[in-house]
Write an enzyme that holds these catalytic residues in place. Structure first.
Site, PDB file in Angstrom:
ATOM      1  N   SER A 103       0.134   8.361  13.018  1.00 56.22           N
ATOM      2  CA  SER A 103       1.126   8.567  11.975  1.00 56.22           C
ATOM      3  C   SER A 103       2.455   9.011  12.584  1.00 56.22           C
ATOM      4  CB  SER A 103       0.574   9.573  10.955  1.00 56.22           C
ATOM      5  OG  SER A 103       1.324   9.565   9.770  1.00 56.22           O
TER       6      SER A 103
ATOM      7  N   ASP B 241      -4.709   1.165   5.237  1.00 56.53           N
ATOM      8  CA  ASP B 241      -3.614   2.130   5.229  1.00 56.53           C
ATOM      9  C   ASP B 241      -2.494   1.629   4.325  1.00 56.53           C
ATOM     10  OD1 ASP B 241      -1.504   3.888   5.844  1.00 56.53           O
ATOM     11  OD2 ASP B 241      -2.000   3.937   7.976  1.00 56.53           O
TER      12      ASP B 241
ATOM     13  N   HIS C  19      -5.178   5.686   5.369  1.00 51.88           N
ATOM     14  CA  HIS C  19      -4.398   6.433   6.352  1.00 51.88           C
ATOM     15  C   HIS C  19      -5.104   7.720   6.769  1.00 51.88           C
ATOM     16  CE1 HIS C  19      -0.730   7.357   8.526  1.00 51.88           C
ATOM     17  NE2 HIS C  19      -0.748   8.583   8.022  1.00 51.88           N
TER      18      HIS C  19
END
Length: 352
Positions: free
Chosen positions: A139, A293, A322
Site C-alpha cells: 500500500s 483490491d 486490499h
C-alpha cells in the site's frame, strides 16, 4: 499524546534522530525522529539489508507479525530487516508527538519523497548501508518502494511493491477524500484542535466504515469471510474489528498520511512522464497487486509494471481485497512469501 502509540502495543522499536529534514513542500522538521524496528544482524559486507516501509495506519509491529520470521522469505537468520515507520504514523515524528510548535494541525505537509529521503539518510549515516538487497512494502509501503527504486536506482537491488501504485490514480485520490471528510466533518474535530482523539470518535467510526466498504471486497462479505474471522454479523465486524482498529488512532496522524498517500507519484521526478520515471528502475522488480483490491486494482498495477524494465507481474489471489495485507488470508501470505523467495534468489545486477 494518545496512549495507543506505545512500546507496549507496537514495540520493540528504537527512535533515531536523523537531524533536520527540509521537506519538499517547504516545511522543516528540525529534529526528524524515525521509529525503527530491526530483525537479524547486518553482515560484514553490509549486503544483506532489507528495507520494509509501513502503510497507512500501520506500524512496524504488523509487519513483524505478518511477514517476518524464521523460515519466512524475510528471515532474520539470513537478512538484516529494517522496518521504518513512516513519518506521521504516530511512532516516527507525527502530529501527535511533535514539538508543540508543529504539533496537531500545525504539522507540515509531508510527501512520500520526504519519507524516502529520511530513510536514505538513516540507512547510510546510522547503519552504513550502501546497497539494499530488497525494498518491500504494501500500500503506502509500495508507494515508498517505487520512490526508492526511482530515486535511488543504484542502491536498490530488488523491489517488491505489494498492493500499491507508483502514481496514485484520480479514483483513489477521490476515495481518500471521503476518508478525510469522514474525520474532518465531525464537530469534535475542531479543525484539528481536539484535545483527545475520543472527541472525534464519530468521525473515526465513519472512517472505519468507509474502510470496511473499500478495504475488503464484495466477495469477502458474500462469502461470509467476516464470520470466518470470528464476527457473528456485519455490525459486530464494524464495531469490534474495524472501529476497534481505527478508533484509538490520532485523527491528525491519519490526515497527515492520507495527504501523502493521495499525492504519491514518482513521475514528479520526470516532469510528469511516468514511463520515463519507471524506466529509471534498475532493480529486479516483482509487482504484486491483490486480485480483489478496490484501492489499487491489478489493472492499474499492470499498466505500471509494463513500464518497468525486466519486471514481472506477480498478482496475489485473495477475496479479502486490499486488507489481505493484514494477514487474514493465509494463502495470500504464502504467495507473498513464495514470490519474495523467488525474487531474493535472483542475482543482484544493480550498480554493476
Amino acid at each position: 499524546m494518545t496512549p495507543y502509540y506505545t512500546q507496549q502495543i507496537h514495540g520493540p522499536f528504537k527512535t533515531i534522530s536523523i537531524g533536520q529534514l527540509d521537506l519538499e513542500e517547504g516545511g522543516v522538521l528540525d529534529d526528524c525522529t524515525l521509529a525503527v524496528a530491526t530483525h537479524g544482524q547486518l553482515n560484514a559486507a553490509k549486503d544483506n539489508a532489507i528495507l520494509v516501509p509501513t502503510w497507512y495506519s500501520g506500524t512496524s509491529k504488523i509487519m513483524e507479525q505478518v511477514y517476518i520470521g524464521p523460515g519466512r522469505a524475510l528471515d532474520p537468520s539470513r537478512y538484516f530487516i529494517i522496518v521504518v515507520n513512516q513519518i506521521g504514523n504516530g511512532l516516527s515524528i507525527s502530529p501527535s508527538n511533535a514539538p508543540s510548535r508543529i504539533a496537531g494541525p500545525r504539522f507540515p505537509r509531508v510527501r512520500i519523497g520526504d519519507d524516502v529521503r529520511a530513510q536514505h539518510r538513516l540507512l547510510k549515516e546510522h547503519f552504513g548501508i550502501q546497497r539494499l538487497a530488497l525494498v518491500v512494502g504494501g500500500s503506502m509501503g509500495a508507494q515508498q518502494t517505487y520512490e526508492w527504486a526511482v530515486r535511488y536506482p543504484d542502491m536498490v537491488e530488488r523491489a517488491a511493491p505489494i498492493a500499491g501504485t507508483a502514481c496514485n490514480t484520480e479514483h483513489d485520490f477521490v476515495f481518500t477524500d471521503t476518508l478525510v471528510e469522514a474525520i474532518t466533518t465531525d464537530p469534535g474535530f475542531r479543525d484539528g484542535a481536539y484535545a483527545d482523539s475520543a472527541e472525534v470518535a464519530a468521525g473515526l467510526r465513519r472512517h472505519a466504515k468507509l474502510w470496511t466498504v473499500m478495504g475488503w471486497s464484495t466477495e469477502f462479505f458474500r462469502g461470509g469471510r467476516h464470520r470466518v474471522l470470528g464476527f457473528e454479523n456485519m455490525a459486530a465486524f464494524v464495531d469490534q474489528f474495524m472501529t476497534g482498529y481505527f478508533g484509538p488512532m490520532d485523527p491528525n496522524n491519519l490526515l497527515c498520511m492520507a495527504w501523502k498517500w493521495q499525492r504519491g507519484d514518482v513521475s514528479r521526478h520526470t516532469g510528469g512522464d511516468l514511463a520515463q520515471a519507471l524506466g529509471r528502475i534498475k532493480a529486479k522488480t516483482f509487482v504484486m497487486p491483490i486480485s480483489h483490491d478496490m484501492f489499487f486494482p491489478p489493472s492499474d498495477c499492470l499498466a505500471e509494471q509494463q513500464l518497468i524494465p525486466g519486471s514481472e507481474f506477480r498478482p496475489l489471489t485473495s477475496i479479502d481485497g486490499h486488507l489481505a495485507l493484514f494477514g487474514t488470508d493465509a494463502n495470500a501470505v504464502s504467495e507473498v512469501d513464495a514470490n519474495l523467495r523467488a525474487l531474493l534468489d535472483i542475482p543482484a545486477t544493480t550498480g554493476t
